[in-house]
Design a protein around this motif. Sequence first.
Motif, mmCIF file in Angstrom:
data_model
loop_
_atom_site.group_PDB
_atom_site.id
_atom_site.type_symbol
_atom_site.label_atom_id
_atom_site.label_comp_id
_atom_site.label_asym_id
_atom_site.label_seq_id
_atom_site.Cartn_x
_atom_site.Cartn_y
_atom_site.Cartn_z
ATOM 1 N N GLU A 196 4.328 -16.083 -4.086
ATOM 2 C CA GLU A 196 3.355 -16.037 -4.232
ATOM 3 C C GLU A 196 2.200 -16.119 -2.390
ATOM 4 O O GLU A 196 0.867 -15.646 -2.368
ATOM 5 C CB GLU A 196 2.580 -17.480 -4.792
ATOM 6 C CG GLU A 196 0.964 -17.103 -4.969
ATOM 7 C CD GLU A 196 0.090 -18.142 -6.151
ATOM 8 O OE1 GLU A 196 -0.162 -18.208 -6.113
ATOM 9 O OE2 GLU A 196 1.177 -19.059 -6.095
ATOM 10 N N ASN A 197 3.094 -16.518 -1.395
ATOM 11 C CA ASN A 197 2.242 -16.952 -0.470
ATOM 12 C C ASN A 197 2.662 -15.261 0.115
ATOM 13 O O ASN A 197 2.411 -15.310 1.898
ATOM 14 C CB ASN A 197 3.425 -17.983 0.267
ATOM 15 C CG ASN A 197 4.852 -17.741 0.663
ATOM 16 O OD1 ASN A 197 5.387 -16.144 0.026
ATOM 17 N ND2 ASN A 197 5.621 -18.446 1.185
ATOM 18 N N ARG A 198 3.549 -13.875 0.120
ATOM 19 C CA ARG A 198 3.278 -12.893 0.002
ATOM 20 C C ARG A 198 2.024 -12.199 0.014
ATOM 21 O O ARG A 198 2.023 -10.760 0.375
ATOM 22 C CB ARG A 198 4.666 -12.039 -0.204
ATOM 23 C CG ARG A 198 6.293 -12.165 0.321
ATOM 24 C CD ARG A 198 5.909 -12.310 1.785
ATOM 25 N NE ARG A 198 6.198 -11.339 1.830
ATOM 26 C CZ ARG A 198 5.774 -11.174 3.241
ATOM 27 N NH1 ARG A 198 5.474 -11.543 4.455
ATOM 28 N NH2 ARG A 198 5.698 -9.391 4.001
ATOM 29 N N LEU A 199 1.481 -12.610 -1.084
ATOM 30 C CA LEU A 199 -0.160 -11.688 -1.646
ATOM 31 C C LEU A 199 -0.762 -11.263 -0.264
ATOM 32 O O LEU A 199 -1.614 -10.142 -0.552
ATOM 33 C CB LEU A 199 -0.752 -12.521 -2.756
ATOM 34 C CG LEU A 199 -1.788 -11.698 -3.347
ATOM 35 C CD1 LEU A 199 -1.398 -10.526 -3.761
ATOM 36 C CD2 LEU A 199 -2.399 -12.915 -4.617
ATOM 37 N N GLY A 200 -1.332 -12.136 0.486
ATOM 38 C CA GLY A 200 -2.352 -11.747 2.048
ATOM 39 C C GLY A 200 -1.622 -10.542 2.448
ATOM 40 O O GLY A 200 -2.506 -9.742 2.427
ATOM 41 N N ALA A 201 -0.646 -10.372 2.655
ATOM 42 C CA ALA A 201 0.204 -9.663 3.429
ATOM 43 C C ALA A 201 0.615 -8.102 2.714
ATOM 44 O O ALA A 201 0.003 -7.029 3.278
ATOM 45 C CB ALA A 201 2.183 -9.831 3.498
ATOM 46 N N MET A 202 0.891 -8.636 1.472
ATOM 47 C CA MET A 202 0.414 -7.624 0.983
ATOM 48 C C MET A 202 -1.050 -6.594 0.678
ATOM 49 O O MET A 202 -0.404 -5.740 0.756
ATOM 50 C CB MET A 202 0.807 -7.449 -1.202
ATOM 51 C CG MET A 202 2.529 -8.070 -0.867
ATOM 52 S SD MET A 202 3.372 -8.438 -2.770
ATOM 53 C CE MET A 202 2.978 -6.838 -3.063
ATOM 54 N N ARG A 203 -1.726 -7.602 0.198
ATOM 55 C CA ARG A 203 -3.398 -6.820 0.423
ATOM 56 C C ARG A 203 -3.880 -5.939 1.727
ATOM 57 O O ARG A 203 -4.004 -5.197 1.694
ATOM 58 C CB ARG A 203 -3.669 -8.081 0.169
ATOM 59 C CG ARG A 203 -4.187 -8.370 -1.237
ATOM 60 C CD ARG A 203 -4.892 -9.171 -1.553
ATOM 61 N NE ARG A 203 -4.977 -10.075 -2.744
ATOM 62 C CZ ARG A 203 -4.956 -10.691 -3.303
ATOM 63 N NH1 ARG A 203 -5.708 -12.011 -2.809
ATOM 64 N NH2 ARG A 203 -5.524 -11.386 -4.718
ATOM 65 N N SER A 204 -2.947 -6.616 2.956
ATOM 66 C CA SER A 204 -2.887 -5.814 4.124
ATOM 67 C C SER A 204 -3.000 -5.033 4.236
ATOM 68 O O SER A 204 -2.902 -3.352 5.304
ATOM 69 C CB SER A 204 -2.872 -7.182 5.387
ATOM 70 O OG SER A 204 -3.535 -8.237 5.603
ATOM 71 N N ALA A 205 -1.395 -5.001 3.688
ATOM 72 C CA ALA A 205 -0.356 -3.526 3.910
ATOM 73 C C ALA A 205 -0.787 -2.361 2.646
ATOM 74 O O ALA A 205 -0.566 -1.542 3.188
ATOM 75 C CB ALA A 205 0.824 -4.166 3.667
ATOM 76 N N TYR A 206 -1.262 -2.853 1.800
ATOM 77 C CA TYR A 206 -1.927 -2.018 0.852
ATOM 78 C C TYR A 206 -3.481 -0.720 1.229
ATOM 79 O O TYR A 206 -4.344 -1.487 2.122
ATOM 80 C CB TYR A 206 -2.275 -2.658 -0.465
ATOM 81 C CG TYR A 206 -3.332 -1.749 -1.833
ATOM 82 C CD1 TYR A 206 -2.191 -1.148 -2.535
ATOM 83 C CD2 TYR A 206 -4.017 -1.980 -2.161
ATOM 84 C CE1 TYR A 206 -2.259 0.267 -3.350
ATOM 85 C CE2 TYR A 206 -4.526 -0.772 -3.357
ATOM 86 C CZ TYR A 206 -4.449 0.350 -3.388
ATOM 87 O OH TYR A 206 -4.701 1.062 -4.334
#
Length: 385
Positions: A196-206
């Motif tokens: 769950e703590n990767r969600l922010g990084a994923m939103r930035s990369a998408y």
Amino acid sequence: MDRFTETTSVSWGGRLKQSLIGMLIGIVLIIACPFGLFWNEGRAVTTAKSLDEGAGAVVSVDAGRVDRANEGRLIHLAGNTDVSDTVADTGFAVTAKALRLYRRVEMYQWKESTESSTRTKLGGGEETVTTYSYEKAWSNESINSADFKEPNGHRNPRMDISGQDFVAKQARLGGFALSRDVLDQLGNWEPLSVPENRLGAMRSAYRGSKPISLTQDGIYLGNSPDEPVIGDYRITWVVVAPGELSVIAKQVGNSFAEYQTAAGDGLLMTAEGIKTADDMFAAARTENTILTWILRGVGLVLLFVGFMLVGGPLAVFADVIPFIGSIVRLGQGLLAFSAALLLGGGTIAVAWFAYRPLLTVAVLAGVAVVIGLFIYAGRRKPAIV
């Protein structure tokens, strides 16, 4: 589910024209399939000889040490793999310490299904009733709604995100670096959970505009995973984790390449777990046998189809009276089956003699001996007691 029904009719003359075109296709199949069957036997022999050559030349080595004396030789080694860096899907900021990482993508789309029933009418004409059904479904491939019979109301957007494979750049098996050719053969996939703590990084990369949310298996691109709409995505990741691996390949420096045999095939084989060279060659021989029989079966089926197409015009002529047409088709099927077996089996027999002359002579000699023994036993008179 949406449904659309269409009834089409083809006249006897139209069917006859179609059958003549089919006859030409059948002739092509009848000419081409024996060449394919002959090629398959040659391929099987080449692979068998290459495996025998490799089994005789392979050297088992210690995975922990690179011996320069084995440069260019066919080597076998087994041990535990390891990676010193992570493999990454930068499009979604997903990383894993793995040999391979694969992004699986599904998009919610319209899907068309068809059901048809055909009846032959008196006079040789044909009527076909086709029902087109449309339903929403998840698919890992783009479905082109422009090809639908009824595209209105069933349009799919373009699939902008696709599956992608990523491999580790610094993967090793003991003292050897695993080449891309070796990594591409590995397929012992395991699911990768997204923390769950990767969600922010994923939103930035998408780079897209759809909302991202976590699911039990991966992520969801869309407003609500519980109420999907056309164009939403489900994305998950799987990995090949480091573990036990066995390799047979040519040693090139501290890595691997395909070993070219004099028989013709290149050898580069992998197996999950600790396997001996004998076990790996035995498995490869089994795969070769299975593939040979599958291709034989495909060739015989295509020959059968070819003979059926060649006889198609006769069946259409007979369909002027549908009952007579059914009888003709039954006879045509039996003749096509027999002709396919004769031509296909004959081609395989000729190929056997061409590629395996000594084995063929030995088999024929064995059959002759067995037949001779039966004849001899049949001529002996029973003893009178």
